[in-house]
Design a protein around this motif. Structure first.
Motif, mmCIF file in Angstrom:
data_model
loop_
_atom_site.group_PDB
_atom_site.id
_atom_site.type_symbol
_atom_site.label_atom_id
_atom_site.label_comp_id
_atom_site.label_asym_id
_atom_site.label_seq_id
_atom_site.Cartn_x
_atom_site.Cartn_y
_atom_site.Cartn_z
ATOM 1 N N ALA A 102 0.826 -1.209 0.019
ATOM 2 C CA ALA A 102 0.023 -0.165 -0.001
ATOM 3 C C ALA A 102 0.812 1.167 -0.103
ATOM 4 C CB ALA A 102 -0.847 0.039 1.465
ATOM 5 N N VAL A 103 0.510 2.213 -0.669
ATOM 6 C CA VAL A 103 1.111 3.626 -0.563
ATOM 7 C C VAL A 103 0.208 4.493 -0.087
ATOM 8 C CG1 VAL A 103 1.884 5.566 -2.129
ATOM 9 C CG2 VAL A 103 2.348 3.209 -2.877
ATOM 10 N N MET A 104 0.601 5.155 0.775
ATOM 11 C CA MET A 104 0.012 6.211 1.667
ATOM 12 C C MET A 104 0.380 7.579 1.201
ATOM 13 S SD MET A 104 -0.525 4.752 5.165
ATOM 14 C CE MET A 104 0.913 3.876 5.311
ATOM 15 N N HIS A 105 -0.318 8.365 0.553
ATOM 16 C CA HIS A 105 0.324 9.679 -0.058
ATOM 17 C C HIS A 105 -0.434 10.988 0.652
ATOM 18 C CE1 HIS A 105 1.881 11.981 -3.567
ATOM 19 N NE2 HIS A 105 0.982 13.167 -2.842
ATOM 20 N N GLU A 106 0.488 11.773 1.431
ATOM 21 C CA GLU A 106 -0.090 12.934 2.249
ATOM 22 C C GLU A 106 -0.152 13.962 1.109
ATOM 23 O OE1 GLU A 106 -0.943 13.219 5.296
ATOM 24 O OE2 GLU A 106 -0.569 10.911 5.544
ATOM 25 N N LEU A 107 -1.365 14.665 1.165
ATOM 26 C CA LEU A 107 -1.575 15.713 0.230
ATOM 27 C C LEU A 107 -0.920 16.914 1.039
ATOM 28 C CD1 LEU A 107 -5.095 15.146 -0.756
ATOM 29 C CD2 LEU A 107 -3.183 14.955 -2.239
ATOM 30 N N ARG A 108 -0.725 17.171 2.171
ATOM 31 C CA ARG A 108 -0.238 18.108 2.754
ATOM 32 C C ARG A 108 -0.812 19.904 2.107
ATOM 33 N NH1 ARG A 108 2.152 15.666 6.424
ATOM 34 N NH2 ARG A 108 3.876 14.102 5.968
ATOM 35 N N GLY A 109 -1.918 19.802 2.281
ATOM 36 C CA GLY A 109 -2.693 21.058 1.635
ATOM 37 C C GLY A 109 -3.056 21.193 0.333
ATOM 38 N N ARG A 110 -2.365 20.388 -0.506
ATOM 39 C CA ARG A 110 -2.975 20.348 -2.021
ATOM 40 C C ARG A 110 -4.362 19.738 -2.041
ATOM 41 N NH1 ARG A 110 1.982 18.313 -1.466
ATOM 42 N NH2 ARG A 110 1.525 16.286 -1.612
ATOM 43 N N PRO A 111 -4.893 19.906 -3.291
ATOM 44 C CA PRO A 111 -6.070 19.629 -3.371
ATOM 45 C C PRO A 111 -6.457 18.025 -3.419
ATOM 46 C CG PRO A 111 -5.810 21.221 -5.227
ATOM 47 C CD PRO A 111 -4.512 20.910 -4.523
ATOM 48 N N GLU A 112 -7.670 17.600 -2.953
ATOM 49 C CA GLU A 112 -7.818 16.069 -3.223
ATOM 50 C C GLU A 112 -7.872 15.686 -4.638
ATOM 51 O OE1 GLU A 112 -11.699 14.347 -2.383
ATOM 52 O OE2 GLU A 112 -12.458 16.311 -1.949
ATOM 53 N N LEU A 113 -7.725 14.362 -4.959
ATOM 54 C CA LEU A 113 -7.596 13.946 -6.435
ATOM 55 C C LEU A 113 -9.009 14.092 -6.931
ATOM 56 C CD1 LEU A 113 -5.551 10.458 -6.292
ATOM 57 C CD2 LEU A 113 -4.645 12.801 -6.644
ATOM 58 N N ASN A 114 -9.193 14.179 -8.267
ATOM 59 C CA ASN A 114 -10.390 14.290 -8.705
ATOM 60 C C ASN A 114 -10.394 12.854 -9.483
ATOM 61 O OD1 ASN A 114 -9.151 13.987 -11.407
ATOM 62 N ND2 ASN A 114 -9.117 16.315 -11.541
ATOM 63 N N LEU A 115 -11.646 12.352 -9.909
ATOM 64 C CA LEU A 115 -11.681 10.986 -10.252
ATOM 65 C C LEU A 115 -10.638 10.637 -11.568
ATOM 66 C CD1 LEU A 115 -13.056 8.279 -10.099
ATOM 67 C CD2 LEU A 115 -14.872 9.193 -11.717
ATOM 68 N N SER A 116 -10.415 11.291 -12.544
ATOM 69 C CA SER A 116 -9.350 11.118 -13.284
ATOM 70 C C SER A 116 -8.114 10.862 -12.767
ATOM 71 C CB SER A 116 -9.440 12.160 -14.640
ATOM 72 O OG SER A 116 -10.473 12.174 -15.319
ATOM 73 N N GLU A 117 -7.622 11.823 -11.835
ATOM 74 C CA GLU A 117 -6.318 11.601 -11.224
ATOM 75 C C GLU A 117 -6.189 10.145 -10.514
ATOM 76 O OE1 GLU A 117 -5.230 16.195 -10.750
ATOM 77 O OE2 GLU A 117 -6.567 15.362 -9.300
ATOM 78 N N ALA A 118 -7.487 9.998 -9.730
ATOM 79 C CA ALA A 118 -7.573 8.677 -8.994
ATOM 80 C C ALA A 118 -7.268 7.297 -9.735
ATOM 81 C CB ALA A 118 -8.851 8.515 -8.050
ATOM 82 N N LEU A 119 -8.001 7.679 -10.949
ATOM 83 C CA LEU A 119 -8.020 6.469 -11.994
ATOM 84 C C LEU A 119 -6.478 6.251 -12.495
ATOM 85 C CD1 LEU A 119 -11.327 7.001 -13.925
ATOM 86 C CD2 LEU A 119 -10.738 4.964 -12.477
ATOM 87 N N ALA A 120 -5.615 7.267 -12.730
ATOM 88 C CA ALA A 120 -4.489 7.064 -13.098
ATOM 89 C C ALA A 120 -3.474 6.609 -11.864
ATOM 90 C CB ALA A 120 -3.968 8.577 -13.420
ATOM 91 N N GLN A 121 -3.809 6.543 -10.722
ATOM 92 C CA GLN A 121 -3.263 5.989 -9.796
ATOM 93 C C GLN A 121 -3.333 4.295 -10.031
ATOM 94 O OE1 GLN A 121 -0.983 7.706 -7.970
ATOM 95 N NE2 GLN A 121 -1.795 9.443 -9.544
#
Length: 164
Positions: free
Chosen positions: A71-90
């Motif tokens: 599992a990878v945990m990615h901290e956004l640290r204030g950046r915007p949450e992923l939209n669906l396209s960005e989540a699909l790309a992961q």
């Protein structure tokens, strides 16, 4: 990757239905992944674990791996949450991605509807709803699926993408 959403109000039974549909789709030999949108802060890690300590020390990403999973945990640290396209790309490549949440995204969706929840139906205002899984008949020309029959829902999904 083919993508289909499951949209409905909290308490409608989305998670239970999706869980049962995944099992049936996997049994058909499909590689299935899922994206779940959480509306609140969540954590899959907890205090005292090394990975938790490393994240809280400042790591942007922490990958934990073992014999059985990673599992990878990615901290956004204030950046915007992923939209669906960005989540699909992961995601790694697969046959089908089920999406729970992201109900306003322009993807084909099955609405999960229970009259007892006493919330409005989504399909009248969402042209991307392609079917409704419900516990009672509804006034719609959309295909209606029995919310208690995950086999029918899985068969609908397979047929939908074979026709496309």
């Amino acid at each position: 990757m083919k993508v289909i959403g499951f949209a409905g109000w909290s308490g409608s039974g989305k998670t239970t239905l999706v869980e049962r549909v995944i099992t049936l789709l996997e049994a058909r030999g499909l590689a299935v992944s899922l994206i779940k949108h959480a509306h609140h802060e969540f954590d899959i890690d907890y205090a005292g674990k090394d990975s938790y300590r490393h994240r809280h020390a400042g790591c942007r990403e922490v990958l934990v791996t073992s014999l059985n999973r990673w599992a990878v945990m990615h901290e956004l640290r204030g950046r915007p949450e992923l939209n669906l396209s960005e989540a699909l790309a992961q995601l790694s490549p697969c046959d089908l991605v089920l999406v729970e949440g992201f109900k306003h995204e322009p993807i084909p969706k099955i609405e999960i509807y229970r009259a007892a929840i006493d919330k409005p139906q989504l399909f009248p205002n969402d042209p991307h709803v392609i079917a409704v899984a419900s516990d009672a008949p509804l006034a719609t020309t959309l295909p209606q699926l029995d919310i208690n029959d995950p086999g029918a829902v899985a068969a609908f999904i397979v047929a939908w993408f074979e026709l496309r």
